[in-house]
Design a protein around this motif. Structure first.
Motif, PDB file in Angstrom:
ATOM      1  N   PRO A  43       0.830  -1.214   0.000  1.00  0.00           N
ATOM      2  CA  PRO A  43       0.000   0.000   0.000  1.00  0.00           C
ATOM      3  C   PRO A  43       0.863   1.262   0.000  1.00  0.00           C
ATOM      4  O   PRO A  43       1.905   1.310   0.648  1.00  0.00           O
ATOM      5  CB  PRO A  43      -0.803  -0.129   1.303  1.00  0.00           C
ATOM      6  N   VAL A  44       0.430   2.248  -0.758  1.00  0.00           N
ATOM      7  CA  VAL A  44       1.108   3.541  -0.803  1.00  0.00           C
ATOM      8  C   VAL A  44       0.111   4.614  -0.378  1.00  0.00           C
ATOM      9  O   VAL A  44      -1.081   4.347  -0.194  1.00  0.00           O
ATOM     10  CB  VAL A  44       1.653   3.834  -2.217  1.00  0.00           C
ATOM     11  N   GLU A  45       0.608   5.813  -0.218  1.00  0.00           N
ATOM     12  CA  GLU A  45      -0.254   6.900   0.251  1.00  0.00           C
ATOM     13  C   GLU A  45      -1.389   7.164  -0.723  1.00  0.00           C
ATOM     14  O   GLU A  45      -1.194   7.254  -1.933  1.00  0.00           O
ATOM     15  CB  GLU A  45       0.575   8.173   0.432  1.00  0.00           C
ATOM     16  N   ILE A  46      -2.609   7.275  -0.171  1.00  0.00           N
ATOM     17  CA  ILE A  46      -3.800   7.505  -0.978  1.00  0.00           C
ATOM     18  C   ILE A  46      -4.205   8.975  -0.868  1.00  0.00           C
ATOM     19  O   ILE A  46      -4.237   9.544   0.227  1.00  0.00           O
ATOM     20  CB  ILE A  46      -4.969   6.611  -0.499  1.00  0.00           C
ATOM     21  N   HIS A  53     -17.254   7.761  -4.680  1.00  0.00           N
ATOM     22  CA  HIS A  53     -18.121   6.630  -4.349  1.00  0.00           C
ATOM     23  C   HIS A  53     -17.659   6.014  -3.037  1.00  0.00           C
ATOM     24  O   HIS A  53     -16.471   6.007  -2.716  1.00  0.00           O
ATOM     25  CB  HIS A  53     -18.042   5.606  -5.488  1.00  0.00           C
ATOM     26  N   SER A  54     -18.589   5.461  -2.266  1.00  0.00           N
ATOM     27  CA  SER A  54     -18.250   4.911  -0.960  1.00  0.00           C
ATOM     28  C   SER A  54     -17.292   3.723  -1.046  1.00  0.00           C
ATOM     29  O   SER A  54     -16.596   3.402  -0.081  1.00  0.00           O
ATOM     30  CB  SER A  54     -19.523   4.486  -0.221  1.00  0.00           C
ATOM     31  N   HIS A  55     -17.241   3.047  -2.193  1.00  0.00           N
ATOM     32  CA  HIS A  55     -16.333   1.907  -2.354  1.00  0.00           C
ATOM     33  C   HIS A  55     -14.927   2.335  -2.777  1.00  0.00           C
ATOM     34  O   HIS A  55     -14.019   1.513  -2.802  1.00  0.00           O
ATOM     35  CB  HIS A  55     -16.881   0.926  -3.400  1.00  0.00           C
ATOM     36  N   MET A  56     -14.780   3.595  -3.104  1.00  0.00           N
ATOM     37  CA  MET A  56     -13.492   4.096  -3.592  1.00  0.00           C
ATOM     38  C   MET A  56     -12.784   4.861  -2.478  1.00  0.00           C
ATOM     39  O   MET A  56     -13.355   5.762  -1.866  1.00  0.00           O
ATOM     40  CB  MET A  56     -13.715   4.993  -4.810  1.00  0.00           C
ATOM     41  N   LYS A  57     -11.530   4.501  -2.209  1.00  0.00           N
ATOM     42  CA  LYS A  57     -10.786   5.134  -1.129  1.00  0.00           C
ATOM     43  C   LYS A  57     -10.107   6.422  -1.563  1.00  0.00           C
ATOM     44  O   LYS A  57      -9.774   7.267  -0.738  1.00  0.00           O
ATOM     45  CB  LYS A  57      -9.724   4.163  -0.595  1.00  0.00           C
ATOM     46  N   GLY A  58      -9.872   6.557  -2.860  1.00  0.00           N
ATOM     47  CA  GLY A  58      -9.169   7.723  -3.381  1.00  0.00           C
ATOM     48  C   GLY A  58      -8.332   7.301  -4.572  1.00  0.00           C
ATOM     49  O   GLY A  58      -8.683   6.349  -5.274  1.00  0.00           O
ATOM     50  N   ILE A  59      -7.214   7.999  -4.789  1.00  0.00           N
ATOM     51  CA  ILE A  59      -6.344   7.705  -5.923  1.00  0.00           C
ATOM     52  C   ILE A  59      -4.902   7.595  -5.455  1.00  0.00           C
ATOM     53  O   ILE A  59      -4.522   8.156  -4.421  1.00  0.00           O
ATOM     54  CB  ILE A  59      -6.460   8.782  -7.026  1.00  0.00           C
ATOM     55  N   ILE A  60      -4.119   6.854  -6.234  1.00  0.00           N
ATOM     56  CA  ILE A  60      -2.686   6.773  -5.969  1.00  0.00           C
ATOM     57  C   ILE A  60      -1.942   7.128  -7.252  1.00  0.00           C
ATOM     58  O   ILE A  60      -2.502   7.050  -8.352  1.00  0.00           O
ATOM     59  CB  ILE A  60      -2.248   5.368  -5.489  1.00  0.00           C
ATOM     60  N   ARG A  61      -0.691   7.502  -7.092  1.00  0.00           N
ATOM     61  CA  ARG A  61       0.169   7.699  -8.254  1.00  0.00           C
ATOM     62  C   ARG A  61       1.175   6.568  -8.281  1.00  0.00           C
ATOM     63  O   ARG A  61       1.917   6.352  -7.321  1.00  0.00           O
ATOM     64  CB  ARG A  61       0.887   9.046  -8.177  1.00  0.00           C
ATOM     65  N   ARG A  63       4.169   5.326 -10.509  1.00  0.00           N
ATOM     66  CA  ARG A  63       5.033   5.825 -11.575  1.00  0.00           C
ATOM     67  C   ARG A  63       4.356   7.028 -12.249  1.00  0.00           C
ATOM     68  O   ARG A  63       4.082   8.008 -11.589  1.00  0.00           O
ATOM     69  CB  ARG A  63       5.395   4.698 -12.536  1.00  0.00           C
ATOM     70  N   LYS A  64       3.975   6.959 -13.530  1.00  0.00           N
ATOM     71  CA  LYS A  64       3.396   8.132 -14.179  1.00  0.00           C
ATOM     72  C   LYS A  64       1.876   8.066 -14.254  1.00  0.00           C
ATOM     73  O   LYS A  64       1.252   8.962 -14.834  1.00  0.00           O
ATOM     74  CB  LYS A  64       3.968   8.278 -15.588  1.00  0.00           C
ATOM     75  N   GLU A  65       1.268   7.031 -13.677  1.00  0.00           N
ATOM     76  CA  GLU A  65      -0.172   6.850 -13.810  1.00  0.00           C
ATOM     77  C   GLU A  65      -0.909   7.182 -12.513  1.00  0.00           C
ATOM     78  O   GLU A  65      -0.411   6.913 -11.416  1.00  0.00           O
ATOM     79  CB  GLU A  65      -0.488   5.413 -14.218  1.00  0.00           C
ATOM     80  N   VAL A  66      -2.104   7.749 -12.669  1.00  0.00           N
ATOM     81  CA  VAL A  66      -2.998   7.983 -11.548  1.00  0.00           C
ATOM     82  C   VAL A  66      -4.068   6.890 -11.573  1.00  0.00           C
ATOM     83  O   VAL A  66      -4.756   6.710 -12.576  1.00  0.00           O
ATOM     84  CB  VAL A  66      -3.652   9.373 -11.628  1.00  0.00           C
ATOM     85  N   ILE A  67      -4.192   6.167 -10.472  1.00  0.00           N
ATOM     86  CA  ILE A  67      -5.028   4.959 -10.451  1.00  0.00           C
ATOM     87  C   ILE A  67      -6.002   5.047  -9.278  1.00  0.00           C
ATOM     88  O   ILE A  67      -5.588   5.333  -8.143  1.00  0.00           O
ATOM     89  CB  ILE A  67      -4.142   3.697 -10.315  1.00  0.00           C
ATOM     90  N   PRO A  68      -7.298   4.787  -9.513  1.00  0.00           N
ATOM     91  CA  PRO A  68      -8.258   4.767  -8.401  1.00  0.00           C
ATOM     92  C   PRO A  68      -8.077   3.520  -7.540  1.00  0.00           C
ATOM     93  O   PRO A  68      -7.680   2.456  -8.038  1.00  0.00           O
ATOM     94  CB  PRO A  68      -9.615   4.747  -9.112  1.00  0.00           C
ATOM     95  N   GLY A  85      -0.308  -5.776   8.789  1.00  0.00           N
ATOM     96  CA  GLY A  85       0.849  -5.450   7.971  1.00  0.00           C
ATOM     97  C   GLY A  85       0.927  -6.241   6.685  1.00  0.00           C
ATOM     98  O   GLY A  85       1.942  -6.189   5.983  1.00  0.00           O
ATOM     99  N   GLN A  86      -0.153  -6.995   6.359  1.00  0.00           N
ATOM    100  CA  GLN A  86      -0.128  -7.822   5.151  1.00  0.00           C
ATOM    101  C   GLN A  86      -0.970  -7.241   4.013  1.00  0.00           C
ATOM    102  O   GLN A  86      -1.092  -7.872   2.956  1.00  0.00           O
ATOM    103  CB  GLN A  86      -0.629  -9.227   5.479  1.00  0.00           C
ATOM    104  N   ASP A  87      -1.562  -6.073   4.224  1.00  0.00           N
ATOM    105  CA  ASP A  87      -2.394  -5.472   3.177  1.00  0.00           C
ATOM    106  C   ASP A  87      -1.609  -5.291   1.879  1.00  0.00           C
ATOM    107  O   ASP A  87      -0.397  -5.028   1.911  1.00  0.00           O
ATOM    108  CB  ASP A  87      -2.925  -4.110   3.632  1.00  0.00           C
ATOM    109  N   LYS A  88      -2.322  -5.438   0.766  1.00  0.00           N
ATOM    110  CA  LYS A  88      -1.699  -5.265  -0.540  1.00  0.00           C
ATOM    111  C   LYS A  88      -2.650  -4.511  -1.459  1.00  0.00           C
ATOM    112  O   LYS A  88      -3.867  -4.491  -1.253  1.00  0.00           O
ATOM    113  CB  LYS A  88      -1.376  -6.626  -1.181  1.00  0.00           C
ATOM    114  N   PHE A  89      -2.079  -3.884  -2.485  1.00  0.00           N
ATOM    115  CA  PHE A  89      -2.847  -3.328  -3.598  1.00  0.00           C
ATOM    116  C   PHE A  89      -2.614  -4.228  -4.805  1.00  0.00           C
ATOM    117  O   PHE A  89      -1.477  -4.388  -5.251  1.00  0.00           O
ATOM    118  CB  PHE A  89      -2.404  -1.910  -3.936  1.00  0.00           C
ATOM    119  N   ILE A  90      -3.696  -4.824  -5.325  1.00  0.00           N
ATOM    120  CA  ILE A  90      -3.613  -5.591  -6.562  1.00  0.00           C
ATOM    121  C   ILE A  90      -3.941  -4.638  -7.703  1.00  0.00           C
ATOM    122  O   ILE A  90      -5.066  -4.135  -7.794  1.00  0.00           O
ATOM    123  CB  ILE A  90      -4.586  -6.782  -6.550  1.00  0.00           C
ATOM    124  N   ILE A  91      -2.964  -4.359  -8.541  1.00  0.00           N
ATOM    125  CA  ILE A  91      -3.168  -3.454  -9.667  1.00  0.00           C
ATOM    126  C   ILE A  91      -3.741  -4.275 -10.824  1.00  0.00           C
ATOM    127  O   ILE A  91      -3.055  -5.124 -11.401  1.00  0.00           O
ATOM    128  CB  ILE A  91      -1.862  -2.760 -10.103  1.00  0.00           C
TER     129      ILE A  91
END
Length: 300
Positions: A43-46, A53-61, A63-68, A85-91
């Motif tokens: 996980p990186v800073e959001i 939307h209530s299911h969306m936490k925000g956006i991350i950057r 590299r060069k892409e902005v991703i919800p 400490g095991q949380d992950k972001f699956i892109i």
């Protein structure tokens, strides 16, 4: 963790196999097709966005892409565990969009057959119909989610654009008999509605590739005319690539045009559809392009 280099052995000959990344949300075990996954990151800073939307936490950057970022615990109404400490972001990448699915842990990759995936019944599907498959493993079960529906609920613009159909030339499309294999209830309905609006009203719709294959064989034996098949790739029991191989190897059905309509049509996977004999491939949600391909195959 990149997983894109693990897809080369899959689907080359329509083997009806897939690899799934297993992950946890709350106490639930879920899977996602490796072909939908671009990478798995810590996980990186959001950055929060207003009126989201209530299911969306925000956006991350990334590299060069902005991703919800989509919180699957919110989507599935699961209680998040205490911090481990095991949380992950699956892109993931689907419908020409990249999204980050926030999950609570990622375990391993399993290679399985689509035959090991059952369609959920009404009771096990859940009230929001997010489950489209139940994966039967040796020691446990996991759920396959309708990721396209999850994204479309948050971003309706990721769905099918019916307005695009106004650009189509006039044709008597109702005379053509089209079979459709699509496991997502939401996309089945959207596909049916939009194709009917375009004039393709003689539709026969099936929930997976195996159902479609059995129906095609039956109709061929009765010498009934089938003009074209539209198929998704990911489906329980039999995937679209394997279904295409079956058709193209059948002495009666081999001339049937097959159009793959899937969220997995990317540049690096396009050649696999060609290799199994697909006559055209269109990425969801490009419905105008889909109808244009149908017109080419059926009227030119």
């Amino acid at each position: 963790m990149s997983v894109t280099n693990q897809t080369d052995i899959l689907l080359d000959s329509g083997t009806n196999e897939l690899e799934i990344v297993m992950f946890m949300v709350g106490t639930g075990t879920f899977g996602i097709n490796v072909l939908k996954v671009r990478e798995i990151i810590q996980p990186v800073e959001i950055t929060e966005t207003p009126n989201r939307h209530s299911h969306m936490k925000g956006i991350i950057r990334l590299r060069k892409e902005v991703i919800p970022v989509i919180d699957l615990a919110e989507v599935l109404e699961y209680q998040a565990p205490e911090q481990t400490g095991q949380d992950k972001f699956i892109i993931g990448e689907l419908n020409k969009m990249k999204v980050a699915f926030h999950v609570h842990s990622v375990s391993r990759i399993h290679r399985i057959s689509w035959e090991q995936i059952e369609k959920p019944g009404e009771l096990s599907r859940g009230h929001q119909a997010h489950t489209i498959g139940i994966v039967k493993l040796e020691q446990r079960m996991a759920l396959l989610l309708d990721y396209e529906k999850i994204v479309m609920d948050i971003a309706p613009q990721a769905g099918i654009d019916k307005q695009a159909l106004t650009q189509l030339p006039s044709k008597d499309r109702s005379i053509k008999s089209i079979y459709i294999a699509e496991d997502s209830p939401v996309l089945r309905k959207l596909l049916e509605d939009t194709l009917c609006e375009a004039g393709y009203t003689s539709l026969h719709i099936f929930e997976d590739g195996k159902e479609a294959w059995q129906a095609l064989q039956s109709k061929a034996a009765e010498e009934e005319i089938i003009d074209l098949l539209i198929t998704d790739i990911e489906m329980p029991k039999m995937d679209g690539h394997h279904l295409t191989v079956r058709i193209k190897e059948d002495p009666v059905l081999k001339h049937l045009p097959v159009v793959i309509f899937s969220s997995l049509i990317s540049e690096d996977l396009y050649h696999k559809g060609s290799k199994v004999g697909a006559d055209a491939q269109v990425s969801k949600p490009e419905i105008l392009e889909l109808v244009q391909e149908l017109d080419k195959l059926l009227f030119e």
